[in-house]
Design a protein around this motif. Structure first.
Motif, PDB file in Angstrom:
ATOM      1  N   ARG A  62       0.839  -1.193   0.000  1.00 25.13           N
ATOM      2  CA  ARG A  62       0.000   0.000   0.000  1.00 25.13           C
ATOM      3  C   ARG A  62       0.875   1.245   0.000  1.00 25.13           C
ATOM      4  NH1 ARG A  62      -5.193  -1.210   3.952  1.00 25.13           N
ATOM      5  NH2 ARG A  62      -5.758  -3.213   3.035  1.00 25.13           N
ATOM      6  N   ASN A  64      -0.079   5.092   0.234  1.00 30.12           N
ATOM      7  CA  ASN A  64      -1.217   5.988   0.442  1.00 30.12           C
ATOM      8  C   ASN A  64      -2.515   5.240   0.143  1.00 30.12           C
ATOM      9  OD1 ASN A  64       0.478   8.129   1.209  1.00 30.12           O
ATOM     10  ND2 ASN A  64       0.843   8.664  -0.931  1.00 30.12           N
ATOM     11  N   LYS A  65      -3.239   5.651  -0.896  1.00 34.04           N
ATOM     12  CA  LYS A  65      -4.512   5.000  -1.225  1.00 34.04           C
ATOM     13  C   LYS A  65      -4.387   3.983  -2.368  1.00 34.04           C
ATOM     14  CE  LYS A  65      -7.335   6.928   1.722  1.00 34.04           C
ATOM     15  NZ  LYS A  65      -8.115   6.136   2.707  1.00 34.04           N
TER      16      LYS A  65
END
Length: 263
Positions: A62, A64-65
């Motif tokens: 991962r 951030n998003k």
């Protein structure tokens, strides 16, 4: 007839790492990674019924998003600045073809090579005729990725004295997905590994078996994990490190120390 026996040993409980939402890092095709619509789909994933699902077996990463799955078994995908070990497969005009476990052969140009003695000058016709004296088929080299072409092929350079022909060591071939990216990939481990004396050669052999042990248990390779595994292996003979029961024992100890280090 002599029979080797090992008594059971009490071990600390060990649990796999999990994400913040309870999902394991390791996934297989079809596993649901998350149902949170706020995440973006990355490599190795696809969307179905508002779920982000893994399309390959590997570890969830991962940023951030952005969520992607890094496959456990894959060919090396070059990135500028990577340090690689490759084998010369062919000497061509003004260049060498290099096998780096990529989809395509990598290239080392004569102009991108550090000449013997670190001499800096334009390459001449004499240099081109002497290419096989510098590097020939079968030689192992360390090099840095200089560029990645649109088709995925990699261009290398060895302009620094820390790069170039390798010798007197041991080559351990592992999946690139298990090599942890760090600021540097040259490490001087306190256990030593300079191929001079028989003692140093034994250290190299032990390190090689420890690396293969970690790879078999899907443990990321970097200086700390290799050193912990080396220290855990010291009660055992080098040839015994690759026995299944010994591999399990020293890998468990290594994982436990890494978890304690991470807090």
């Amino acid at each position: 007839m002599a029979v080797e026996m090992r008594l059971p040993k009490a071990r600390k409980p060990f649990s796999d790492h999990v994400d913040g939402d309870g999902q394991r890092h390791l996934v297989v095709p079809g596993d649901t990674i998350t149902t949170d619509p706020g995440f973006m789909r990355g490599h190795g994933t696809y969307m179905e019924n508002e779920k982000l699902i893994a399309s390959v077996m590997g570890c969830v990463e991962r940023v951030n998003k952005l969520i992607c799955v890094k496959a456990l078994k894959t060919r090396y995908n070059g990135e500028v600045g990577d340090i690689v070990v490759g084998r010369i497969t062919e000497v061509q005009q003004k260049r060498w073809k290099v096998e780096t476990n990529s989809r395509l052969d990598s290239v080392l140009l004569l102009s991108s090579m550090n000449l013997p003695g670190g001499e800096l000058r334009r390459r001449s016709a004499e240099d081109e005729l002497a290419m096989r004296d510098f590097l020939q088929e079968g030689d192992l080299i360390s090099a840095e990725v200089q560029a990645v072409f649109s088709d995925g092929a990699v261009s290398l350079h060895t302009r620094s004295l820390k790069y170039g022909k390798l010798g007197q060591g041991v080559l351990a071939q592992v999946s690139p997905s298990l090599v942890k990216r760090q600021k540097t990939h040259f490490h001087d481990l306190p256990c030593g590994a300079s191929p001079i004396s028989m003692t140093d050669r034994e250290v190299i052999s032990r390190l090689r078996n420890c690396i293969m042990c970690l790879v078999s248990q899907k443990v990321m390779l970097y200086d700390t994990s290799i050193l912990y595994c080396y220290e855990a292996s010291l009660p055992h003979q080098i040839k015994d490190i690759l026995k299944p029961e010994v591999m399990e024992e020293i890998t468990m100890e290594t994982r436990q120390r890494l978890m304690e280090l991470e807090g």
